[in-house]
Design a protein around this motif. Structure first.
Motif, PDB file in Angstrom:
ATOM      1  N   VAL A 141      -8.254   5.427   9.742  1.00  0.00           N
ATOM      2  CA  VAL A 141      -7.104   4.730  10.330  1.00  0.00           C
ATOM      3  C   VAL A 141      -5.814   5.235   9.691  1.00  0.00           C
ATOM      4  CG1 VAL A 141      -5.957   2.485  10.513  1.00  0.00           C
ATOM      5  CG2 VAL A 141      -8.390   2.683  11.019  1.00  0.00           C
ATOM      6  N   LEU A 142      -5.831   5.355   8.354  1.00  0.00           N
ATOM      7  CA  LEU A 142      -4.634   5.841   7.659  1.00  0.00           C
ATOM      8  C   LEU A 142      -4.303   7.272   8.055  1.00  0.00           C
ATOM      9  CD1 LEU A 142      -5.159   4.375   4.077  1.00  0.00           C
ATOM     10  CD2 LEU A 142      -3.502   3.641   5.789  1.00  0.00           C
ATOM     11  N   ASN A 143      -5.328   8.099   8.228  1.00  0.00           N
ATOM     12  CA  ASN A 143      -5.073   9.481   8.661  1.00  0.00           C
ATOM     13  C   ASN A 143      -4.442   9.502  10.052  1.00  0.00           C
ATOM     14  OD1 ASN A 143      -5.938  10.866   6.393  1.00  0.00           O
ATOM     15  ND2 ASN A 143      -8.058  11.021   7.084  1.00  0.00           N
ATOM     16  N   ASN A 153      -0.726  10.896  10.818  1.00  0.00           N
ATOM     17  CA  ASN A 153      -0.482  11.918  11.833  1.00  0.00           C
ATOM     18  C   ASN A 153       0.580  11.457  12.825  1.00  0.00           C
ATOM     19  OD1 ASN A 153      -2.270  13.799  10.802  1.00  0.00           O
ATOM     20  ND2 ASN A 153      -4.001  13.085  12.044  1.00  0.00           N
ATOM     21  N   MET A 154       0.555  10.163  13.181  1.00  0.00           N
ATOM     22  CA  MET A 154       1.582   9.633  14.082  1.00  0.00           C
ATOM     23  C   MET A 154       2.957   9.700  13.415  1.00  0.00           C
ATOM     24  SD  MET A 154      -0.438   6.387  15.773  1.00  0.00           S
ATOM     25  CE  MET A 154       1.055   5.575  16.196  1.00  0.00           C
ATOM     26  N   VAL A 155       3.014   9.342  12.121  1.00  0.00           N
ATOM     27  CA  VAL A 155       4.297   9.390  11.404  1.00  0.00           C
ATOM     28  C   VAL A 155       4.780  10.832  11.302  1.00  0.00           C
ATOM     29  CG1 VAL A 155       5.363   9.013   9.142  1.00  0.00           C
ATOM     30  CG2 VAL A 155       3.924   7.249  10.145  1.00  0.00           C
ATOM     31  N   VAL A 210     -14.054   1.742   3.520  1.00  0.00           N
ATOM     32  CA  VAL A 210     -13.045   2.658   2.964  1.00  0.00           C
ATOM     33  C   VAL A 210     -12.923   3.886   3.860  1.00  0.00           C
ATOM     34  CG1 VAL A 210     -12.615   4.261   1.042  1.00  0.00           C
ATOM     35  CG2 VAL A 210     -13.218   1.886   0.576  1.00  0.00           C
ATOM     36  N   ASN A 211     -14.063   4.403   4.306  1.00  0.00           N
ATOM     37  CA  ASN A 211     -14.018   5.573   5.190  1.00  0.00           C
ATOM     38  C   ASN A 211     -13.315   5.244   6.500  1.00  0.00           C
ATOM     39  OD1 ASN A 211     -15.288   7.297   3.419  1.00  0.00           O
ATOM     40  ND2 ASN A 211     -17.328   6.932   4.245  1.00  0.00           N
ATOM     41  N   SER A 212     -13.606   4.082   7.069  1.00  0.00           N
ATOM     42  CA  SER A 212     -12.940   3.731   8.323  1.00  0.00           C
ATOM     43  C   SER A 212     -11.454   3.489   8.074  1.00  0.00           C
ATOM     44  CB  SER A 212     -13.597   2.513   8.966  1.00  0.00           C
ATOM     45  OG  SER A 212     -13.419   1.368   8.169  1.00  0.00           O
ATOM     46  N   ASN A 213     -11.101   2.873   6.947  1.00  0.00           N
ATOM     47  CA  ASN A 213      -9.683   2.684   6.598  1.00  0.00           C
ATOM     48  C   ASN A 213      -9.006   4.030   6.391  1.00  0.00           C
ATOM     49  OD1 ASN A 213      -9.859  -0.084   6.746  1.00  0.00           O
ATOM     50  ND2 ASN A 213     -10.088  -0.372   4.549  1.00  0.00           N
TER      51      ASN A 213
END
Length: 154
Positions: free
Chosen positions: A119-121, A125-127, A113-116
């Motif tokens: 990744v989501l963060n 940030n890219m979006v 969950v932390n790694s996901n």
């Protein structure tokens, strides 16, 4: 020492009676020392002490044997208790291993969950960066459009 009374006893000879002889009879019940020569035997001090010491030694050996038997009984009791408790410890060990497995699984899930989340963060940030670029592009287009409108409207 050759003429001493103890060397005479070693040679299985009867001790000579001395002038300081006392008429002593040892009651077997009191000292637990049987008087092998009868109750009316006159014993000197050394013989009486020797007979008493034999009685005390016998009593001591009996007490030691009793202590050994008590210790053996305690050992048997403890062995029985341990034998009964070992299956319970195996149950606790099995429960503990299941619990550790669950904890490890939970830790792995948390790690995923932390790694996901990371990744989501990064994706968010890219979006956000693309959105800001689009906004800047829109503003630049609007400014261009306003310039052209002013230029044409003049």
């Amino acid at each position: 020492m050759e003429g001493s009374s103890s060397s005479n006893i070693m040679d299985n000879q009867r001790l000579p009676q001395h002038e300081n002889v006392t008429n002593v009879s040892l009651p077997p019940a009191e000292y637990e020392v049987p008087n092998p020569h009868g109750d009316d035997l006159t014993l000197d001090r050394e013989t009486r002490i020797r007979l008493l010491n034999r009685g005390y030694s016998k009593k001591y050996r009996q007490r030691k044997n009793c202590d050994i038997e008590n210790l053996e009984d305690k050992q048997n009791t403890l062995s029985e208790t341990i034998r009964k408790e070992i299956p319970m410890s195996k149950v606790y060990t099995n429960f503990n291993s299941v619990f550790k497995t669950e904890v490890n699984t939970s830790e792995e899930t948390l790690s995923q969950v932390n790694s996901n989340d990371e990744v989501l963060n990064v994706e968010m940030n890219m979006v956000i960066n693309k959105l800001e670029q689009v906004k800047l592009s829109k503003k630049a287009t609007e400014v261009e459009f306003d310039k052209k409108k002013k230029f044409l409207g003049k």
